[in-house]
Design a protein around this motif. Structure first.
Motif, PDB file in Angstrom:
ATOM      1  N   LEU A  36       0.824  -1.207   0.000  1.00 54.08           N
ATOM      2  CA  LEU A  36       0.000   0.000   0.000  1.00 54.08           C
ATOM      3  C   LEU A  36       0.861   1.262   0.000  1.00 54.08           C
ATOM      4  O   LEU A  36       0.488   2.289  -0.579  1.00 54.08           O
ATOM      5  N   GLN A  37       2.040   1.185   0.623  1.00 53.62           N
ATOM      6  CA  GLN A  37       2.958   2.315   0.590  1.00 53.62           C
ATOM      7  C   GLN A  37       3.492   2.543  -0.824  1.00 53.62           C
ATOM      8  O   GLN A  37       3.604   3.679  -1.284  1.00 53.62           O
ATOM      9  N   GLU A  38       3.790   1.446  -1.516  1.00 54.21           N
ATOM     10  CA  GLU A  38       4.267   1.572  -2.899  1.00 54.21           C
ATOM     11  C   GLU A  38       3.176   2.129  -3.803  1.00 54.21           C
ATOM     12  O   GLU A  38       3.458   2.797  -4.804  1.00 54.21           O
ATOM     13  N   VAL A  64      -0.634   4.670   1.617  1.00 56.94           N
ATOM     14  CA  VAL A  64      -0.223   4.782   3.017  1.00 56.94           C
ATOM     15  C   VAL A  64       1.077   5.561   3.077  1.00 56.94           C
ATOM     16  O   VAL A  64       1.955   5.393   2.225  1.00 56.94           O
ATOM     17  N   GLY A  65       1.206   6.434   4.077  1.00 51.44           N
ATOM     18  CA  GLY A  65       2.419   7.233   4.226  1.00 51.44           C
ATOM     19  C   GLY A  65       3.644   6.381   4.534  1.00 51.44           C
ATOM     20  O   GLY A  65       3.520   5.223   4.935  1.00 51.44           O
ATOM     21  N   VAL A  66       4.811   6.974   4.355  1.00 50.90           N
ATOM     22  CA  VAL A  66       6.071   6.255   4.578  1.00 50.90           C
ATOM     23  C   VAL A  66       6.958   7.073   5.512  1.00 50.90           C
ATOM     24  O   VAL A  66       7.266   8.233   5.224  1.00 50.90           O
ATOM     25  N   HIS A  67       7.341   6.470   6.629  1.00 54.64           N
ATOM     26  CA  HIS A  67       8.276   7.096   7.572  1.00 54.64           C
ATOM     27  C   HIS A  67       9.446   6.133   7.779  1.00 54.64           C
ATOM     28  O   HIS A  67       9.335   5.167   8.528  1.00 54.64           O
ATOM     29  N   HIS A  68      10.520   6.399   7.056  1.00 57.67           N
ATOM     30  CA  HIS A  68      11.691   5.522   7.105  1.00 57.67           C
ATOM     31  C   HIS A  68      12.509   5.762   8.368  1.00 57.67           C
ATOM     32  O   HIS A  68      12.536   6.868   8.906  1.00 57.67           O
ATOM     33  N   LEU A 128       6.127  -1.870  10.541  1.00 55.36           N
ATOM     34  CA  LEU A 128       6.493  -2.467  11.834  1.00 55.36           C
ATOM     35  C   LEU A 128       5.379  -2.309  12.861  1.00 55.36           C
ATOM     36  O   LEU A 128       5.136  -3.212  13.675  1.00 55.36           O
ATOM     37  N   VAL A 129       4.678  -1.171  12.823  1.00 53.94           N
ATOM     38  CA  VAL A 129       3.554  -0.976  13.741  1.00 53.94           C
ATOM     39  C   VAL A 129       2.446  -1.982  13.416  1.00 53.94           C
ATOM     40  O   VAL A 129       1.837  -2.567  14.324  1.00 53.94           O
TER      41      VAL A 129
END
Length: 214
Positions: free
Chosen positions: A158-160, A164-168, A186-187
């Motif tokens: 979903l991030q790709e 969904v947002g991405v927080h690296h 991870l969450v």
């Protein structure tokens, strides 16, 4: 009907025009939810007595109606539910594998089918009784592990897709296990693990006679 369900699932995905990654992510998350449900269902029947009681209840309920249709309906629903879960599970694997990995998925299906056929033949031939408790316990652990993997892979897809947002942040990357260095994946996996632990603790408390709020 299970085969038709597989065909229908592929057809609906193709005609929807949905983004591949979005479809992959949603399918993986739904599969994770189904796996958690199956894992909980198996955990509740790790005791052979509980399993026998469950089967007896289903059969008695059908026999009380004194109709072959009721008995046939119980049998049909029991088998088709399993097939529906299998279709959902393999659909998630099939989409995630892509063109390069689909032969491996087919090989795994073929290998598993031969193994199950051999086990089934041995059970009928030698009247072998499976130790239901340990068997269901192992299956429960497997289902939970796969649910954790699918949760991570689903959020990553979903991030790709940009849904969904991405927080690296700095962390290991193990795509095969659904582990990605983003807070969201991870969450999601941590939530699945927490749900499993809470369900397990609730089950243990019920066995000791502690009453829990509904």
């Amino acid at each position: 009907l299970g085969a038709l369900t597989w065909v229908a699932a592929n057809f609906l995905i193709d005609v929807s025009g949905a983004n591949r990654e979005f479809t992959s992510g949603v399918t993986a998350l739904v599969a994770a939810g189904m796996l958690l449900y199956v894992g909980w269902w198996l955990h509740g029947r790790t005791n052979a007595q509980a399993w026998s009681h469950f089967l007896r209840e289903q059969v008695n309920a059908a026999l009380e109606r004194k109709t072959l249709l009721a008995m046939a309906s119980v049998s049909f629903l029991a088998v088709y539910r399993e097939l529906f879960e299998v279709v959902l599970f393999y659909q998630a694997l099939w989409i995630q594998a892509g063109g390069g990995g689909q032969n491996a998925v087919l090989g795994g299906i073929a290998g598993a089918s031969m193994f199950l056929a051999a086990v089934g033949w041995a059970l009928f031939k030698y009247s072998v009784r499976l130790p239901l408790g340990p068997f269901f316990s192992v299956m429960t652990v497997l289902m939970v592990a796969l649910a954790v993997v699918f949760a991570g892979q689903g959020i990553a897809a979903l991030q790709e897709a940009g849904s969904v947002g991405v927080h690296h942040f700095s962390f290991v990357t193990i795509p095969m296990l659904g582990v990605h260095p983003t807070a969201e994946t991870l969450v999601a996996q941590a939530v699945v693990v927490a749900m499993v632990l809470l369900a397990y603790l609730a089950g243990r408390l019920r066995k000791t006679g502690v009453k829990l709020p509904q």
